[in-house]
Design a protein around this motif. Structure first.
Motif, mmCIF file in Angstrom:
data_model
loop_
_atom_site.group_PDB
_atom_site.id
_atom_site.type_symbol
_atom_site.label_atom_id
_atom_site.label_comp_id
_atom_site.label_asym_id
_atom_site.label_seq_id
_atom_site.Cartn_x
_atom_site.Cartn_y
_atom_site.Cartn_z
ATOM 1 N N SER A 158 57.526 13.817 20.824
ATOM 2 C CA SER A 158 58.554 12.828 21.115
ATOM 3 C C SER A 158 59.664 13.470 21.947
ATOM 4 O O SER A 158 60.125 12.901 22.937
ATOM 5 N N TYR A 159 60.052 14.647 21.556
ATOM 6 C CA TYR A 159 61.092 15.336 22.327
ATOM 7 C C TYR A 159 60.551 15.747 23.688
ATOM 8 O O TYR A 159 61.216 15.611 24.704
ATOM 9 N N TYR A 160 59.316 16.242 23.686
ATOM 10 C CA TYR A 160 58.710 16.694 24.935
ATOM 11 C C TYR A 160 58.645 15.543 25.941
ATOM 12 O O TYR A 160 58.932 15.711 27.122
ATOM 13 N N SER A 161 58.309 14.358 25.443
ATOM 14 C CA SER A 161 58.227 13.215 26.358
ATOM 15 C C SER A 161 59.605 12.853 26.892
ATOM 16 O O SER A 161 59.744 12.339 27.989
ATOM 17 N N GLU A 162 60.613 13.130 26.102
ATOM 18 C CA GLU A 162 61.977 12.851 26.540
ATOM 19 C C GLU A 162 62.322 13.732 27.746
ATOM 20 O O GLU A 162 62.869 13.282 28.741
ATOM 21 N N ILE A 163 61.973 15.023 27.677
ATOM 22 C CA ILE A 163 62.369 15.885 28.787
ATOM 23 C C ILE A 163 61.431 15.778 29.974
ATOM 24 O O ILE A 163 61.808 16.096 31.093
ATOM 25 N N ILE A 207 55.500 6.926 25.292
ATOM 26 C CA ILE A 207 54.926 7.298 24.002
ATOM 27 C C ILE A 207 55.884 7.247 22.817
ATOM 28 O O ILE A 207 55.445 7.171 21.685
ATOM 29 N N GLN A 208 57.172 7.226 23.061
ATOM 30 C CA GLN A 208 58.069 7.223 21.895
ATOM 31 C C GLN A 208 57.931 6.002 20.980
ATOM 32 O O GLN A 208 57.903 6.152 19.766
ATOM 33 N N PRO A 209 57.828 4.801 21.545
ATOM 34 C CA PRO A 209 57.718 3.639 20.649
ATOM 35 C C PRO A 209 56.501 3.733 19.744
ATOM 36 O O PRO A 209 56.567 3.422 18.557
ATOM 37 N N MET A 210 55.408 4.222 20.297
ATOM 38 C CA MET A 210 54.195 4.322 19.499
ATOM 39 C C MET A 210 54.385 5.325 18.364
ATOM 40 O O MET A 210 54.025 5.071 17.206
ATOM 41 N N ILE A 211 54.957 6.472 18.718
ATOM 42 C CA ILE A 211 55.166 7.503 17.702
ATOM 43 C C ILE A 211 56.081 6.983 16.606
ATOM 44 O O ILE A 211 55.836 7.168 15.419
ATOM 45 N N GLU A 212 57.113 6.288 17.018
ATOM 46 C CA GLU A 212 58.070 5.799 16.025
ATOM 47 C C GLU A 212 57.409 4.793 15.088
ATOM 48 O O GLU A 212 57.657 4.786 13.887
#
Ligand code: HDD
Ligand code: HEM
Ligand code: HEM
Lengths: 447, 339
Positions: free
Chosen positions: B32-37, B44-49
């Motif tokens: 999640s953090y990696y996708s942010e940077i 991918i964050q919505p799915m992970i969340e």
């Protein structure tokens, strides 16, 4: 000043620090689900969207405190082994059962809390969603029940023998160990005081909004629900607190005598509130209530109460726990009076219960109740000294011999400060950015 | 089966459960953090969340269960590990605390705070490495008992090649397990863009996982020959583990049977983990604690086992409900149902 590194002292400090921090979140964790359940149930029964919104918003804030409760609980769970390895070795033999049961209570609670939080609008029948909360309420109260049993066991250990030759623990009876004489009062007092504190904290939040000039009936309903509950819980807390005193008189007379500065064994013993102790153990400036200690200890004004002078000298806990007991009891009475004033005023209807003075007192009640929890625990734990397992193991013999406990104390202090700070910041932001009025409007009355 | 074997098996199963669910959880935080940077955040964050939010607390309980159960069944472990693990244990506690609370702060509270996301992504990734010190120490050689007092040899730990290979494996396998799971989850969610990304992660971390596993396997040989020989006796388990790995990676490579791919990942780790555990026996802490001499008294053992069975009766249906509502509910997975 030359200070020598003593792992016992630092272990005590670190344990107290973690527990004192955990207990704030644990208390909320035990009490708030009960309040959420009440609100949701009333909301469904009366078909009143305000109560449903109350449940929803409380649950939202609750997620944050749960998180901190879980991580500090994990910390204390590990720290008990890290700091008190010899105690845990004995505890593992004798009182592991409730600790083990507690993990199932956690599982149960965690699973259903996860489901509850994410299924608000998923079921046609609203009661289905309400039923999902019941396991959360049971789970959190059960975990408090089990962990408090462990603490009760430390105060009144039984259900095992120590082999005189090998020092090994034998003849273990897990259920006898669990249902020791301290268990009934301890568990009941801890549970109900957690409910009381949570009710007051939530009442305080509603009162703040009213004080800030928000007039929506939503806040008034919140205040009414929480204050009526608080009145009931505060009466319960006082009654069970009184029973706890009777337990102490019977099984831990040294704790009661130290708490009441009761030196000579007498009947018709007076209860001293406040005061200071001179060098010759004379009490000055204290408020003496005649006969009250005999009543607290045995329920009769003529009963005899054992004094400090008739107990083994090296088994008397520090006498400053007197103040801890007094503060707890005074707060208890204060909270009851605040709740009573509100409820009576509300019933009579002639008097505006939303006046600034009373609202301010209610706001104050939240932190006061939390302080009473802290004072109560410090009283109970320090009052057990010098024992960690009363009559069997002294605290000094139980601690780790490891180095660096002082560094760990520093590191954890910093950690808890950061956690506390961020936690408050996040919760405040959560509700500031989305006030209840806005949420009511945006849901158009359908909560 | 004797009570002590039953006890340690139950604990090991729960530790395995923790290994899987925690790896998914911690790795997901990392990605999640990696996708942010890397700017893939929206993908991918919505799915992970959606996956993480309902389950993270449950994950933590697996660890508590193991910890409490270990002390219940084998009380002497509290004494030895308690005395020696103050620093590594405290580091793990701090990481767990940061991870858990900042996860909640960032998910329920202040959304889109990059710093919170960084804190929980990074701390979560390091937790398995910190916890793995317990397994490292269990191989012996890091604790000395001098005049009846347990002393921990910090230098021995820091200079041990074995210790570092285990830490390496912990760091890598978290990312592998997690990305394999997310590949399956994204596929189920019919989220093609996210799927392509996490599939790449999964393939990228597969080879390092095997290399790291092999390194651990061989470095045990230098550290604890006795254990290594018992592992060789059980080598069929490690071979099966490797075959499962090949199947899993093949499926992901071919983009077929992704559910099965993750099941094979679970088998891969199950065989390796239980092979390791079985060969570790009878020792819990070599050579000081073994399951026969340091077992709790029989009454407590029976009580714990009874409670365990009753607990399972409560737990299994509840877990089933949780999975049905969130993992296997297509509508929820695809994000059409929300709170
Ligand atoms: C909101 C919190 C709160 C309030 C208002 C009170 N208590 Fe309390 N008390 C606790 C919260 C608490 C506690 C935190 O729950 C303790 C600490 C350990 C325990 O068993 O419960 C406790 C312990 C405790 C003990 C010691 C039990 C033991 O060591 O085994 C006694 C004798 C009392 N209480 C008595 C009272 C009395 C007579 C009160 C009068 C109203 C009172 N408490 C109010
Ligand atoms: C119910 C579970 C609890 C258990 C099992 C427990 C256990 C312990 C243990 C093992 C110690 C260290 C030994 C000792 O000093 O006696 C201790 C001390 C202490 N605990 Fe608790 N505790 C519990 C609850 C609490 C809570 C909630 C508080 C919150 C304020 C607290 C406050 C303290 C303090 C102040 C000490 C230090 C006493 C001293 O050294 O003088 N305890 N407790
Ligand atoms: C009377 C004092 C205590 C009470 C009332 C209490 C209650 C709680 C509650 C309610 C939670 C969960 C927070 C939530 O999920 O809502 C919690 C977490 C936890 N507590 Fe305490 N606790 C107390 C003292 C202790 C002590 C002394 C220990 C150490 C053995 C402990 C160990 C834990 C652990 C390990 C967790 C985390 C569990 C998880 O991962 O879900 N607690 N406690």
């Amino acid at each position: 000043m030359l200070s020598v590194y003593d792992p016992v002292i630092f272990s005590r400090l670190l344990t107290s620090l973690t527990l004192a921090f955990h207990i704030i979140f644990a208390t909320i964790g035990v009490g708030v689900p009960v309040m959420i359940a009440l609100a949701e149930w009333i909301g469904i029964k009366r078909n009143d969207p305000h109560y449903l919104l109350l449940a929803r918003r409380w649950a939202r804030g609750f997620t944050i405190t749960v998180a901190v409760g879980v991580v500090t609980g994990t910390a204390i769970g590990l720290q008990l082994s890290l700091l008190w390895p010899k105690f845990m070795q004995v505890a593992g033999q004798s009182i592991a059962l409730p600790l083990f049961m507690e993990t199932f209570a956690f599982f149960f609670e965690a699973i259903f809390l996860g489901i509850y939080l994410y299924t608000w609008d998923r079921f046609k029948n609203r009661m289905t969603h309400f039923y999902l909360l019941i396991p959360v309420v049971i789970g959190s109260s059960a975990s408090a029940f089990f962990i408090t049993i462990v603490n009760a066991f430390m105060n009144a250990p039984q259900g095992f023998d120590v082999d005189a030759l090998t020092g090994k623990i034998i003849n273990v009876q897990p259920l006898v160990a669990m249902f020791n004489p301290a268990t009934p009062t301890k568990v009941a007092h801890v549970l109900i005081s957690a409910y009381l504190t949570s009710a007051f904290v939530l009442a305080g939040i509603a009162a703040i909004s009213l004080l800030r000039g928000r007039k929506h009936v939503y806040y008034k309903k919140a205040l009414k629900l929480t204050m009526v509950s608080a009145l009931i819980f505060s009466i319960g807390t006082a009654i069970i607190g009184d029973l706890s005193g009777k337990y102490l008189a019977e099984y831990q007379p040294e704790k009661l005598a130290a708490a009441e500065w009761h030196f000579e064994t007498t009947d018709q013993a007076p209860l001293v509130i406040g005061g200071i102790l001179t060098e010759n153990n004379e009490i000055k400036y204290g408020l003496k209530i005649p006969l009250a200690l005999s009543i607290l200890a045995h329920g009769s004004p003529n009963a005899e109460v054992i004094g400090i002078n008739d107990l083994p000298k090296d088994e008397i806990p520090p006498l400053w726990i007197h103040y801890m007991f007094d503060l707890m009891a005074i707060i208890g009475v204060t909270l009851m009076l605040i709740a009573l004033t509100y409820v009576v005023g509300q019933r009579l209807g002639k008097w505006n219960v939303h006046n600034k003075g009373l609202l301010r007192l209610i706001v104050l009640g939240g932190p006061l109740a939390m302080l009473a929890i802290e004072f109560g625990w410090i009283f109970a734990e320090v009052g057990r000294q010098p024992w960690i397992l009363r009559g069997y193991m002294k605290t000094t013999d139980a601690a780790t011999t490891s180095g660096h406990v002082d560094t760990m104390l520093l590191v954890f202090t910093i950690l808890y400060i950061i956690l506390a700070f961020t936690c408050v910041k996040v919760i405040r932001k959560m509700f500031k950015n989305y006030p209840a009025e806005e949420e009511i409007a945006s849901r158009g009355g359908n909560v | 089966m004797s009570y002590e074997l039953l006890g340690i098996t139950v604990l090991w199963i729960f530790l395995y459960g923790y290994l899987i669910v925690a790896s998914i959880d911690f790795g997901a935080g990392f990605f999640s953090y990696y996708s942010e940077i890397t700017g893939n955040k929206q993908l991918i964050q919505p799915m992970i969340e959606r996956y993480l939010s309902p389950v993270w607390e449950v994950t933590n309980v697996f660890l508590i269960f193991f910890m409490v159960g270990l002390i219940g069944f084998f009380p002497d472990t509290a004494y030895y590990y308690g005395t020696s693990l103050l620093i590594p244990g405290s580091i793990a506690v701090i990481l767990l605390a940061i991870r858990g609370s900042y996860y909640a702060f960032s998910t329920y509270g202040t959304k889109n705070n990059r710093f919170y996301l960084f804190l929980y992504g990074a701390s979560g990734w390091l937790i398995p490495a910190a916890l793995s010190t317990v397994l490292i120490i269990s191989e012996g050689g890091f604790i000395k008992v001098i005049n009846g007092e347990v002393q921990f040899q910090y230098m021995a730990l820091f200079t041990s090649p074995y210790a570092w290979t285990v830490v390496g494996l912990a760091l890598i396998s978290v990312l592998y397990i997690s990305s394999m799971f997310l590949t399956y989850y994204a596929y189920k969610a019919k989220d093609h863009k996210a799927f392509e990304i996490v599939r790449k992660y999964a393939l990228a971390w597969s080879l390092p996982t095997i290399v790291a596993s092999l390194l651990v396997f061989f470095s045990i040989r230098n550290h604890n020959v006795e254990h290594f020989e018992r592992m060789v006796d059980l080598s069929w388990m490690f071979v099966i583990s490797f075959l499962c790995f090949l199947v899993a990676v093949y499926f992901v490579w071919k983009r077929v049977k992704l559910g099965w791919a993750f099941v094979f990942v679970m088998f891969q780790f199950a065989f390796a983990f239980f092979g390791y555990g079985a060969s570790h026996l009878p020792y819990i802490l070599y050579p000081y604690i073994n399951i026969h001499e340091h077992f709790t008294n029989e009454t407590m053992a029976i009580a714990l086992v009874t409670v365990f069975i009753l607990g399972l009766l409560l737990l299994v249906p509840s877990l089933y409900l949780l999975m049905r509502l969130f993992l296997f509910d297509i509508k929820y997975v695809q994000g059409n149902k929300n709170s």
